[in-house]
Write an enzyme that holds these catalytic residues in place. Structure first.
Site, PDB file in Angstrom:
ATOM      1  N   ASN A 195       0.739   4.439 -18.864  1.00 35.71           N
ATOM      2  CA  ASN A 195      -0.702   4.241 -18.742  1.00 35.71           C
ATOM      3  C   ASN A 195      -1.499   5.076 -19.738  1.00 35.71           C
ATOM      4  O   ASN A 195      -2.732   5.049 -19.717  1.00 35.71           O
ATOM      5  CB  ASN A 195      -1.167   4.566 -17.315  1.00 35.71           C
ATOM      6  N   ASP A 202      -2.392   6.626 -10.595  1.00 37.10           N
ATOM      7  CA  ASP A 202      -1.021   6.367 -11.043  1.00 37.10           C
ATOM      8  C   ASP A 202      -0.786   7.015 -12.407  1.00 37.10           C
ATOM      9  O   ASP A 202      -1.207   6.482 -13.432  1.00 37.10           O
ATOM     10  CB  ASP A 202      -0.766   4.860 -11.127  1.00 37.10           C
ATOM     11  N   ASP A 225      -4.655   0.687 -17.491  1.00 40.90           N
ATOM     12  CA  ASP A 225      -4.237   0.362 -16.132  1.00 40.90           C
ATOM     13  C   ASP A 225      -5.045   1.099 -15.071  1.00 40.90           C
ATOM     14  O   ASP A 225      -4.643   2.152 -14.571  1.00 40.90           O
ATOM     15  CB  ASP A 225      -2.741   0.645 -15.940  1.00 40.90           C
TER      16      ASP A 225
END
Length: 278
Positions: A133, A128, A147
């Site tokens: 992040n 992701d 994350d």
């Protein structure tokens, strides 16, 4: 959010229904496997014991890399519902866009290189690439990685397919490029849209190979790809079912391209790719 893990199945089902009703999905496209994959990943992302282990794994993989910092996982304080980690001070990664060009290039190059290492060396990727992040510590000039809920181990066959595809594209080997695209299931080999898909793939490699330094702020490539994609959609093209890992890799590549554009990077992408593919 308390209780969110229990609502995933019904939420994904509702989203699938809305997407079908909206007409966004081409007729004949089987959405079910993708919704099932989304459901599975969301459950994984709410398992914080799993995320903590991945975070710890990445900290070990990058322990000798000066550009990155990963929070320490406090296993004794964590549960499947609670993730405890050390606090690392940093600003949004987008603030790097205000830094001098050399620093913007360094940060962008480090993130692209990490993406390539994840895929071709580690065999596991934080899939992701949400900008949130990544954080930036201007005092230490390090990138903070956050994350790890979407971390995914990659199928070796898919990784090998991407290695073959990228090597073929960089060397302008059209025969090998087509074979790699077939193996990755991007094309069937004799389909009516195969040439158009191969042309789109080659367009990306042309943009990378024809210049020593690729300017991520130049919208020519994205505009051309959007136009070709829209032309395919208007002709009734229905994307084939591809390996899920290929979609995760594409998402990561796309996210790095967008981040490089946001940071205003100019990088020798061809040379970076060749270094990691050899």
């Amino acid at each position: 959010y308390p209780g969110i893990a229990q609502s995933i199945d019904s939420d994904v089902s509702n989203v699938g229904t809305l997407v079908k009703m909206s007409g966004m999905v081409p007729k004949g496209f089987d959405l079910a496997p993708y919704m099932e994959e989304a459901r599975k990943q969301l459950h994984e992302e709410t398992d914080y014991a799993r995320e903590g282990q991945h975070m710890q794994h990445f900290a070990e993989l990058l322990s000798d890399h000066r550009d990155f910092d990963v929070p320490a996982f406090y296993e004794d304080w964590s549960t499947p519902e609670i993730l405890a980690m050390s606090y690392l001070d940093g600003a949004p990664i987008e603030t790097v866009a205000e830094a001098p060009q050399d620093e913007r290039n360094r940060i962008s190059a480090a993130l692209i290189d990490l993406t390539l290492r994840e895929i071709f060396e580690f065999g596991v990727t934080q899939s992701d690439p949400n900008f949130a992040n990544y954080r930036y510590n201007a005092d230490t000039n390090t990138i903070i990685l956050l994350d790890f809920g979407a971390t995914r181990a990659l199928e070796p066959a898919v990784v090998g397919g991407y290695r073959a595809l990228m090597n073929a594209g960089l060397s302008r080997d059209t025969v090998a490029l087509k074979q790699a695209a077939i193996e990755l299931q991007f094309i069937g080999g004799t389909g009516p849209y195969d040439d158009a898909i191969l042309d789109m793939i080659q367009t990306v490699f042309d943009a990378v190979c024809t210049t020593e330094v690729f300017d991520f702020t130049d919208r020519s490539l994205s505009n051309e790809m959007n136009a070709k994609g829209m032309a395919l959609a208007e002709k009734g093209y229905v994307p084939p079912p591809v390996p899920m890992d290929a979609l995760y890799i594409q998402r990561k590549f796309g996210g790095m391209f967008l981040l490089g554009s946001r940071l205003g990077a100019s990088l020798p992408v061809h040379a970076i790719l060749q270094e990691r593919l050899t």
